[in-house]
Design an enzyme around this catalytic site. Structure first.
Site, short mmCIF file in Angstrom:
data_model
loop_
_atom_site.label_atom_id
_atom_site.label_comp_id
_atom_site.label_asym_id
_atom_site.label_seq_id
_atom_site.Cartn_x
_atom_site.Cartn_y
_atom_site.Cartn_z
N GLU A 52 15.57 14.51 -83.61
CA GLU A 52 16.54 13.49 -83.18
C GLU A 52 17.87 14.13 -82.78
OE1 GLU A 52 16.25 9.37 -85.21
OE2 GLU A 52 15.91 10.83 -86.83
N HIS A 53 18.54 13.49 -81.83
CA HIS A 53 19.87 13.90 -81.36
C HIS A 53 19.86 15.32 -80.78
CE1 HIS A 53 20.76 10.39 -83.69
NE2 HIS A 53 20.59 11.01 -84.86
N ARG A 54 18.69 15.74 -80.29
CA ARG A 54 18.51 17.08 -79.71
C ARG A 54 18.65 18.20 -80.75
NH1 ARG A 54 16.91 13.89 -76.63
NH2 ARG A 54 17.05 13.92 -74.36
N LEU A 55 18.53 17.86 -82.03
CA LEU A 55 18.56 18.86 -83.09
C LEU A 55 17.13 19.32 -83.36
CD1 LEU A 55 21.21 17.25 -85.46
CD2 LEU A 55 21.54 18.98 -83.67
N ARG B 79 15.06 10.82 -73.62
CA ARG B 79 14.47 10.06 -74.72
C ARG B 79 14.76 10.80 -76.02
NH1 ARG B 79 9.29 12.03 -76.53
NH2 ARG B 79 8.50 13.76 -75.27
#
Length: 211
Positions: free
Chosen positions: A188-191, A8
């Site tokens: 977001e975006h695993r950042l 997610r």
């Protein structure tokens, strides 16, 4: 079911260097309050990691009962596996997994055993059934059947029915003196945003870590 496909996005917000107080406990208190206000199940639940004499790590969930500038406090049976391991190696790791608000806090440190006065004050504040359960359970020891545990609890409940439950000699607690504390905020975006407080002399050093 493909486990690799379960994912997610983390979209609840970021954490910036300008948001960080000089004292990590100020941020921890704010995050804990937000976890409570968000009605997370067991917001004070933390993973406690210890290591045995062979270097084998062990983890379990314990409830945080107090924290201040002296450290983080939890209570346990002193005959338990975690207590015995901490007597051999006082290094410890704590982890608060507040997944629903996309946050984690990780703490490293060393423990010191609480005084009998501190332990008695907390033990006396517990519900009577919890006090009796502390007597009934030889934590981490082999148990033949649940009925044996329930039978011991009932026996002690009758024994202490009309009076106070004394503090067991084998029951105590630990204070975790902080060496480092890391705050993780999902992004977001695993950042993700990660900040590590460490190496306190006069003040804490703060580093941003790659996600």
């Amino acid at each position: 079911m493909e486990l690799a496909d379960i994912r997610r996005e983390y979209v609840k917000g970021g954490l910036r260097r300008d948001d960080l107080p000089a004292d990590p406990l100020v941020l921890f208190e704010a995050w804990l309050k937000q976890a409570v206000d968000a009605q997370l199940p067991d917001p004070t639940a933390m993973t406690v990691a210890t290591v045995d004499e062979n270097g084998q790590p062990f983890q379990r969930i314990v409830l945080l009962k107090h924290f201040d500038e002296k450290g983080f406090v939890f209570y346990t049976n002193l005959g338990s596996r975690k207590a015995q391991q901490l007597k051999q190696n006082n290094k410890i790791s704590l982890h608060f997994p507040w997944h629903m608000i996309e946050r984690q806090v990780h703490i490293t440190g060393v423990v010191e055993e609480l005084s009998k006065r501190e332990v008695l004050t907390y033990f006396s504040s517990r519900p009577k059934e919890s006090q009796i359960a502390a007597w009934a359970s030889k934590q981490s020891q082999r148990l033949t059947a649940r009925q044996a545990l329930e039978g011991k609890f009932f026996e002690l409940k009758q024994k202490f029915l009309a009076g106070e439950v004394p503090l067991p000699t084998f029951w105590g607690g630990f204070r975790v003196k902080i060496n480092s504390i890391e705050f993780w905020q999902g992004g977001e975006h695993r950042l993700h945003d990660r900040f590590l407080y460490h190496d306190k002399t006069e003040q804490w050093e703060i580093d941003r870590l790659a996600p």
